[in-house]
Every structure is written in structure tokens, then in C-alpha cells.
Design an enzyme around this catalytic site. Structure first.
Site, PDB file in Angstrom:
ATOM      1  N   GLY A  54       0.778  -1.242  -0.026  1.00 22.65           N
ATOM      2  CA  GLY A  54      -0.083   0.110   0.134  1.00 22.65           C
ATOM      3  C   GLY A  54       0.692   1.357   0.224  1.00 22.65           C
ATOM      4  O   GLY A  54       2.129   1.063   0.153  1.00 22.65           O
ATOM      5  N   CYS A  55       0.332   2.159  -0.505  1.00 31.31           N
ATOM      6  CA  CYS A  55       1.175   3.549  -0.408  1.00 31.31           C
ATOM      7  C   CYS A  55       1.498   4.055   1.104  1.00 31.31           C
ATOM      8  O   CYS A  55       2.577   4.401   1.123  1.00 31.31           O
ATOM      9  CB  CYS A  55       0.186   4.623  -0.993  1.00 31.31           C
ATOM     10  SG  CYS A  55      -1.327   4.654  -0.345  1.00 31.31           S
TER      11      CYS A  55
END
Lengths: 348, 348, 348, 348
Positions: free
Chosen positions: C147-148
Site C-alpha cells: 500500500g501507499c
């Protein structure tokens, strides 16, 4: 092939560095500034922390010896001083300032309020509107890279003039809007974030120095070479960093239609990969060219008023400055026009 | 005196609530919506957490019984349905939509692509451009509150027409720019933050429904009542929330000067506190009217082209909607025109 | 080598297309979506007007036959459905969603409120934090792209854990901020321009689904493999399109100094070109990685409080999504890790 | 009653002017600056074009003779010079700078890197956190108006301390974010639009001068008056003009729940109209207080980590500066606390 950049740490210079990093043939040999000599490029440019380059003092002979092209990414008034130092050396010069663009004596002084470059140098300079002047650029040694507003405006107007729809006496109104990076890197009250954010400003009303540059080129395209009618041209600042839109209103000499105009534009720009003509009834936004060398154009005919509306967008720092400069370098050096520039816009 | 608002939770309705909170004489009696009936206003409007008001179903008779004025802050197409329900009741109606502005049958359908309101109601409606129509507003029962773009454009153009500088046949170009709140509260692809941020867009090219509204009023001002020449009018979205600028280019019939024009405008608007005319060679930015009911105007004459340039700015939600609606309510009720509206713009 | 993209028209998919356009070895073979089948990619993506690609229906066998890698740029909940269709085929899969990241049964359901992917597939998936897991990625067939927020957070925290400064029981607070593109392409009230502009919002307070992903990886790094102490993690929306900053506060087990920490980080990341460690007393801003695959990190020790502060920034769509996915593809295919990704950030 | 403003053209001074324009009892008597003496206020402030006020030289005796209160909207370091000039005169002083806030000798020099104001004056100054210090303010002649960050932070933390949930030894982390107007009106590289737009920056890491101000007040609230544990406090710039959010993480001494905390906060702030406590599981955004004097607070308990999360937002120029200064003036003069300040936030 090697290139050098003078004025490497202004927005134009930094954008040349970004774009040249991906260029398959042109390599940066040296970076020059008037201050910070000896320091690393990345000292005040954290986004370039991965680069090792140093900032050097400008030495024209050394530059000419080591590089094939020098880019002058210096402000108007500064370039004209530098240019003479390169004029007897064996190097091609691409000047991003406005100093070499106006051919008529007196025009520069009138609009820029500064002394002009020497007339012999001005006469050697070729106007670098890549899509329309490639043959002359190829044979030149000095290229006057066009202004950001003139690039967007002229690419949008050209087909009307070259195809004879608009006459010299036509009434042209260009309402142009630019992101704030066009105002450069120096902080000022106008570009202070708290003043410019959530704001839309008009500036230099009827007095922008890009007016004569646009008129000069329109005059060249005008079929019977009549003196062009003065254009109306205004500029605004948009609360965004990059992007120019020129919204243009032109009376044409005969009845036409939107479909005919779109076809005309598509034909004219068929072999010019950086100009993308929108389908009928679609118009470009600035974001769709963000970070790229594209100029996107929408055109339509308003039957109520008999006017043509042309909407032209560019990224002011790419097609409006560094990108077109590299495109011109490609043309100068006989490379493919798109070399190093064929990247997609950043979106969203 | 009491007022009610129908369409209380759209941007126009919320702005009415904000402004009326400071009004010395007009008090909100009831708030109406088509959804969320019975809920608190602040449930979905956290900025109004200090208010206790409930959202009620719209009952025209109850509204007419309890309020002196009803504001219809409803979309075009909805207002025309509602308006008939109030027409036989003892209450003044101020409609913020476009439904009652166009007097010529057929025009509304052509531009709005919807059925028009009943013609008798349209004929009763007075166009609420406060500075120019106060006498008629005073005696009316239905006010058609002007559109945001027409307000900025018409206040900027008026002196040229009423003082006889521009003729009916004049060629008028209005290049208008708006903050995104003008597109309303409903999310859409166009107004999605990631699409609109760092973007500048043109929309409804040559087809905006405010065109006939501007032409209608210019025709009324035209001295010899000749039919007005079609205007060129285009609209753009600026990546900001509030603010409209109309940049306008007009051919005038005789030689003039910037100084003369500024004097003329200052004289014309001398007794109109919400119109502020800029000094010679100064032009307004949208931020300088942010959150206020002012319309700021700069005007100049371009000797090169013989054109007048007028720059007019407003806050689209205040002078362009809720503020002018309250100004009209003040006029209707015989209050001081500035009551509740004399606040300074928010800056920066 | 050829790649295909499923979910080509979301922001992750579009960013893959942008980056792959410059890739020297990976070529796009096909683009897939669940809607708009048969239409041109550029029909609703004007920024890609220069591309001819069509959108195709997803056919796993055809994709596996023609491509070496498939990128699933699909939302959480969708990827887990698709992934099974590729699991028996001869193709590497890189999934950009959160569906394959959490290894502990039950965690996914708890945090994502959706059914998890089949456990055998989850067990085959390798967590694609490129800088820390390259060996496992090289041998995998399924990569769960991080994920970011976890990418920014974990790259910033890693040296403290792997070098033994922070223990499992440490108290970690991550205050994270993201540009709005992280919320995806679907319009909503939260991401409506007029609501998000000039606004700063907190969301999913203490409940973001990236919490277990970060804790899982910290647990792996924890030297004695003790269960990690729950972290405090919060997320905010910044009125900008791209960029993530994680500001992190960590108690460490022994006295240290800012200089020692900077040295430590520089050593740890010496051979990782995409991680740039700031000099002592300098901290990154999001703009300095805009459009690039860099993760820039600043670190300091606060002697007053005995806490380490780490500041880590990425472009959420590049290093936080499409860029790291391509970096993982490079690793998978034995290419140079930086292939196609070595571009400078766009600045300003 | 009459007031004067010194430093009238900075952002704090301009905001005082805006707010006082609507005040029912306090009237502006004179405006003072160190430059532009004799010019009209509106000369460089087009948004105030409707006002006639002149800028005057600062004459303490004249001010004291004509006004009841003087606001010093001057920078830290300047106020301490001015304050002595008013100390023997019959006038109340409200100082918006940081010069009179820190009571412990040496603290000011350490954090502000400037000489402190005379200690006798500092000792006369009352800390103007209106909601918590009204009794002392009422009897004071000099009010040290709190800083913007401390206002948001302290209003958010107060109930935990005054109600005994957090102890002096508690570990407090404040991650604060501010709009750019907090950096003032002077252009700089940091606040240049093209640098700050689409950017998120951290600054003064662990070194912000508001740290001791927060610690001093927490110490006063600490029930057993133990010295407060050093807090962790960091500040960021958000690409917007106005607004502060403080996201705060606090260990508390006993088990609690979100519902209990919300109830506690609602009770504590029941009689304080400018503090609005959000319902359970709702958290404020900065825009919901834009342009208003509200401080909105959300609070929750994270059972996983045993930490309380408090989110507090204000408009930095209103409740964080000019608004609270007027609130303090109201208290000083025995007026209703909300006089002139009871306007709704501007939305959207």
C-alpha cells in the site's frame, strides 16, 4: 552529443535538466549559473538529490569546446549580453529568453523597456516555432526559442492564416491564462502563496511583451503579406503551477463549419506528433498536457456570431520553454524530433 | 421580518443562511429541502454545528403565512415548478434559478433544454440586477435573481451602453472564468478534486445558457432599442472555489481614453456602494471580493486596437447569487440596500 | 517482454501506462477494464490522445498466452476474485490491491470488511516492498504490491528495526498525510473540489486498513520476533493531488544522535537508488518526489523527548503504487531495478 | 468604545480590521504601521477599497488618549519594543506576538533567539486563552494573545488535564498542520506559490517556538503542579491559505471510552460558544471553521493502543489570532464574549 545549460537553476533550466535526463542522444556536459558556483546542483534543489552535477562559472570558450549546443535559460536582458560571447565560437545557441525574437528594430525596446541585442545577432537568429520553421532551424546556428504564450497562440492560429481563412485585417482576440510558474522562481508579492491561492488575476493588461512576437509571426503567415492588424492579447494568472490556455476569437472571411475546421486542423498537423487536434466539439484542459511537450487544440465555429473559437493548451515549461528548446535541438542536430520528449502527460 | 429558504442545503441556500445570520432585520423562519426532512441542518453541514435549525418539508401556505419573503435556491427546472405554488399567496418570491429571467418565449427552451415556466409568471418577474433595476424591484412580487456570469458581465458593460459608447451593433466578447462552486454541490467527474486541481478547463463553448440573459439586458440598455448583435461568451473553470472574473473586449463608437472611462464608471456607480471602480490602470483580482457582495471593475482603452477592456470580478455565491438576492430583499422591503451585507472580503 | 494491465483506466492503471511508455524492455500488450470494452483508451483520457490502444475484455488465458506479467490495478475485493483465474496459468501476477498483503487469517476480514482471498493464494504471494524483499520477489509468481502508506512508513522505519534501535515493544506513532488521488477516481462528496479545496481532513481515525500491513512487516523485522506492539496510525487528506508524507515518532531503546541516525540510514540505503536520505537537519517535502519513484527520508533525534522523528515522502501513485509495481516487475524479470523508472521528479 | 491597531497591514492587522468592521461596540479609531504613513489603507489592499482610513505613525500618547484598547499586531521582537511605550499610559494592550507569553526567564531567548521583553511587563501580562483564563483577563491591562498552534492544541488537550485523565508525566504528541498564511505576508522561497502549491512541507522539526508556550499552560493545568514532561510537537505547511489542525496522541492514566470522552468534552465546553465538540466518531476538517472564531474538536479512544486521539481545528487568523484578540477585548471591556464574532464559517 553534448549540451550545456546557462541559467541552470531557474525554472527553465531545471526543466531542461529533467527532460535531458531521459534523452537518448543529448547528454548534459556542464551546468552554469551566476551564483552558487562550485556548489552541487542538488544543494538547493532537493528533487535532484540523486544527481552529482556541480554548478560552474560560465566560460564560453570551454563550453564551446566541450558542447555542441548551449541553452541560454536566462532572463530577457541577460541573454543578449551572453549571446555575443558565443557568436564567434563553434557552438549552436538556443536562447529561451525574449531577446532574439523580435526582428524589427525598436520593437524590443518599446515592449521590453530594455536595450536590444545587437542587430546582426538578431538577424542571425531563427524563430524556433518547431512545427512551422523546421527548415530554417535546421540551417541556423542561433535559435530564438518562442515565448510560452506565443507558442500556444500561434500553433492554435496558424492553420487559419496559412490556409487563408483569416486575413491580415482580421480581428484577433487572445485571452490567455497561465500557471504561476510562468512568473519564474523569484518570490514576490504577486506570487506569494497566500495572495495567489484561491485567486485569479489579470496582469499587464494590453501591454504584454509577447504581443509583438505573435503579430510578427502572423504577419509572416498572412498570405498577401499585408501588415497585420493589431491583436488584442491579455494574460491572467491561474492558481496552479503549470499550464497555459489561450482562448482565441477570430473573425474569418467566409462561412465555415466546426467540422470543416477540425478536418483542416487535423490535416495541417498530421505530421506533427506534438500537436494533437481534439475531435469535433471537444476542447482541451491544461492538465491533459501537464509535464509533456504536447500542444492540444480544439476549434469550433459559432454560427451565431460568425467567429471561430480556438482553444490551445500547453505546459508552459515544456512546449512553452524547455521542451520546445530540446525539440529545436533535435531538429538542429538532425535527430528525430521527438527524441527524449515522447513521454505521456502526468495525470491526474 | 421573516424569510424562508427553499433548497436550503445547496451552495446557494447555505450562503443565504450564512449571510442572513448577520442581517439586522431579516430573520430565518424556516428552511426547506426535498430530502433530509426532519433532520438538523448541521447534520451534514458541520460548519453550522452552532445552529439548531431543522429542515422542513415545503408547505407553501405555511411559508406564506409565516414569512414575508421566500428565497427559491433551487436549480433551474425545479424553481419553475415551485413558483406557481406561491403565485396566489401573499408572499414575495426571490428565485435564484434561471427559470424566470428570459422574457422572450422560446429562448428558455432553446438554451436550457427544458420546458419554460408559465408565461404569465415570467411576465410578472422583474430582473433583479439590483444596481440597475431597483425601482422595478421595489414594486414587484417576484424577482428573478440574475445569474452569476451575467451579474459580473452586465455591471461591467452597463456604463458603455447606458452612456452611449457602445452601440447595439457592437462586437462584444466576454471571456469569463469561474471558481468551481459555480458547478454546485453534486459530485461529478468534472469537479472531482484530482481532475480539477492544477487544471484549467473551458466548458459549454459558445453554448452557455447565460448568453441570452446578457443579450436581453444589453438590448434593454441599447439606446435606440435596436436588436443587440449576438455576443461571444465563453466560460472556464478555475481551480479555486469562489470567484468570477469576466474579461471583456468591446469596440466603441468613438475615440476615448482610459482616464475618461474610469471617470465615467466612477460617476455612474457613485451611489452604488457595492460596485467599486478601480483607479486608472489598476485591475481587480477575484480574491479582493472573496466572501463579499462587492463587484470590482477595472476599465481601460487600448489605443492600438481601439477596443475597451473591462475586467469585472464578483464572488459567484455572494453578488452572483445569495448576496444579490438579499440585496434585492432589502430593496423589496424598503430596507437599506446594504443591510446585512456590508462585510469586508476575507483576505488573504 | 510483454505485460498486460487489468483495471487500466483507474488511477493506478493509468500511471502504469504512463510509466511503461518509457520502459526499455516491458511493452504493453493489452489493456483490460470491466467497462468501455472496445473503446479507445483515449476516449475518456484526453491526456493519452496520442495512443491508439483499445480497451479489451479480460480473458485470463489470452493474457497468459501473450504476456509475461499481468498487473492487477483493481480495487481491493476485485483482485481476490481475479487472482484465482490466473493462478494455474503461466504468468506472473503483480496485484496492486490490498487483497494479498495480509498473511494472518481473519485480519483481512477484520480491517477490510470483505471476504479474504483463498488462503493458498495468499500464502503464495510475496510482499513486494522492493528494497527489503528482492530475493523473495525474484522467486515468486505472485507479488502483493504494498500500500501507499505502508511503503512510505516502512521505508522510513526499517533501519530502526533492522538495526535494532527500536524494539517490538516500542511505541510508534505514524501521522500520515496524502494527496487526494489516493482516494481514487470515483467522484464523491469528500473529494468534490469545492469541499476538498482549501481544506485539510482527517479520515478513518485509528481504523485505516493499512495498520495491520505495517504491523505485520514491523513484526518480521523485529529481531526477537516478539509480537509487535500495536501502532498508532492516522491518515489525512491534503488539498493536492499527489504525494504522501508520513511523520513518525518512535521511542528508541538507547541514546542516539541525529548524526548517527543519518549515517545509519545512509548506510542501510546505500545500494538502493530510489531511497534518498536527506543530510543532517534537512527534511523532505512531498513535491521533491512528485511524479518519480523516489522515497526521500529525513531523520532526527529529539534530545528533549528521547524520540526519533522520521519524515518519509513518496508519490503515492508511483513509489506508492504503479512505480513500485514496475520496480517489482523489473526484479521479477531479472532486469535492472531502475529500468523505466529513472526519471527526475517534476518540479516545480 | 475605541480601539487602535499597530501593525495594521500585516495579516493579523488586516483580519482585525475585517472583524472589527462588524463589531457592534468596538470602533476603529486609528491604524498604525511603520511604513506607508499617510497613505490610504486601501492603496495596497484592494479588498478594502470601500474604506477611507489612513495609515498613521504610531504615537502612543495619542493612541492612549483616543482609544480604550490598542492591538499590537506586530511580529515577535517588535512588540516587546512597543509595549514599554504603552506601559505607563491609560490603555489596555492586547499583544498578538509571542513576546509576552513565556513567563520563565530565559525561555524566550532560547526559543525565539531574540532578547526578551522586560520581565516586569511579562509579569503583568495575562495569557489570553479566552475559554480558560477569562477571570484573569478581565482584571488585566496587558493580554498576551496565544499563538495559533497553542490555541488549537490547548483547547483540544485542556479537558484531559483539567479533569485529571492525563498526568504531568504523560507522553503527548502533537502533529500540527497549518495553512500558509501563518507564515505571514512577506514573500519568501518557502511561500512562493510555485514551490508551495501541490506540496506538503514539514518545518522547524522539534524546534518550533510554540513548544514552551504549550508546555507552560499544560503545567498550570496539571493537577499536582508537577513539571510537565516535554511534549513532542511538529508543524507542517498545507497548500491552503487558512486553517490549522492539531492531531494529538495522548496516553491517559486509566481505561476510558470514546463516548465518555465526548461527554466529558461537551460538559467542559458547555458554556463556551466558540468551542464546538463533534459527536461521537466524527472529526473536524479545517474548512468547517474557515473565517470564523470557532474551535472544533473531535476526540476518541483507541482501545488497541490505549491512546486518546484529539483532533482540533481553528482558523489560524481568527481564533488563532485576530478573533481571539477581539474575544479577549470583549472580556476586558465587559462585553458579551461573542460580540462581533458570531459569524458562520464561509462554506464552501
Amino acid at each position: 552529443m553534448f549540451v550545456s545549460i546557462v541559467g541552470a537553476t531557474g525554472y527553465g533550466g531545471l526543466e531542461l535538466i529533467r527532460l535531458l535526463n531521459n534523452h537518448p542522444h543529448l547528454k548534459i556536459k556542464s551546468l552554469h549559473t551566476s551564483s552558487q558556483i562550485g556548489r552541487s546542483l542538488h544543494d538547493e534543489n532537493a528533487h535532484l538529490m540523486h544527481m552529482k552535477d556541480k554548478l560552474e562559472i560560465m566560460d564560453p570558450e570551454a563550453i564551446a569546446k566541450n558542447s555542441d549546443i548551449v541553452f541560454l535559460a536566462t532572463p530577457s536582458g541577460v541573454s543578449s549580453d551572453l549571446i555575443s560571447q558565443f557568436s564567434d565560437l563553434d557552438i549552436k545557441v538556443i536562447d529561451l529568453s525574449g531577446d532574439l525574437r523580435l526582428q524589427t528594430p525598436g520593437e524590443y525596446e518599446y515592449w521590453y523597456k530594455k536595450p536590444a541585442a545587437p542587430q546582426p545577432i538578431i538577424e542571425k537568429a531563427v524563430y524556433g516555432l518547431s512545427e512551422w520553421n523546421a527548415n530554417a532551424i535546421k540551417q541556423s546556428t542561433i535559435v530564438a526559442n518562442p515565448g510560452c504564450y506565443p507558442t500556444a497562440s500561434l500553433l492554435g492560429l496558424a492553420p487559419l492564416y496559412t490556409e487563408g481563412l483569416a486575413e491580415a485585417a482580421s480581428d484577433v482576440i487572445i485571452d490567455a491564462k497561465s500557471g504561476v510558474s510562468g512568473a519564474g522562481k523569484s518570490p514576490s508579492a504577486v506570487t506569494h502563496f497566500s495572495e495567489m491561492n484561491e485567486n485569479f488575476k489579470i496582469y499587464k493588461v494590453n501591454q504584454h511583451q509577447h504581443i509583438p512576437e505573435i503579430e510578427q509571426q502572423l504577419g509572416r503567415w498572412s498570405q498577401n503579406m499585408l501588415p497585420i492588424h493589431p491583436i488584442t492579447f491579455n494574460t491572467h494568472l491561474v492558481p496552479m503551477t503549470r499550464g497555459i490556455m489561450a482562448t482565441m476569437y477570430i473573425k474569418v472571411d467566409r462561412q465555415t463549419s466546426s467540422a470543416e475546421l477540425v478536418d483542416l486542423y487535423k490535416t495541417v498537423y498530421e505530421d506533427h506528433p506534438f500537436v494533437r487536434v481534439q475531435p469535433h466539439n471537444q476542447f482541451p484542459s491544461t492538465k491533459q498536457v501537464f509535464g509533456s511537450n504536447f500542444c492540444d487544440i480544439g476549434v469550433t465555429y459559432d454560427e451565431r456570431t460568425g467567429k471561430v473559437t480556438v482553444v490551445s493548451v500547453i505546459d508552459n515549461l515544456v512546449k512553452g520553454a524547455a521542451g520546445q528548446a530540446i525539440q529545436n535541438a533535435n531538429i538542429l542536430m538532425g535527430l528525430e524530433e521527438t527524441a527524449g520528449l515522447w513521454n505521456s502527460p502526468l495525470y491526474p
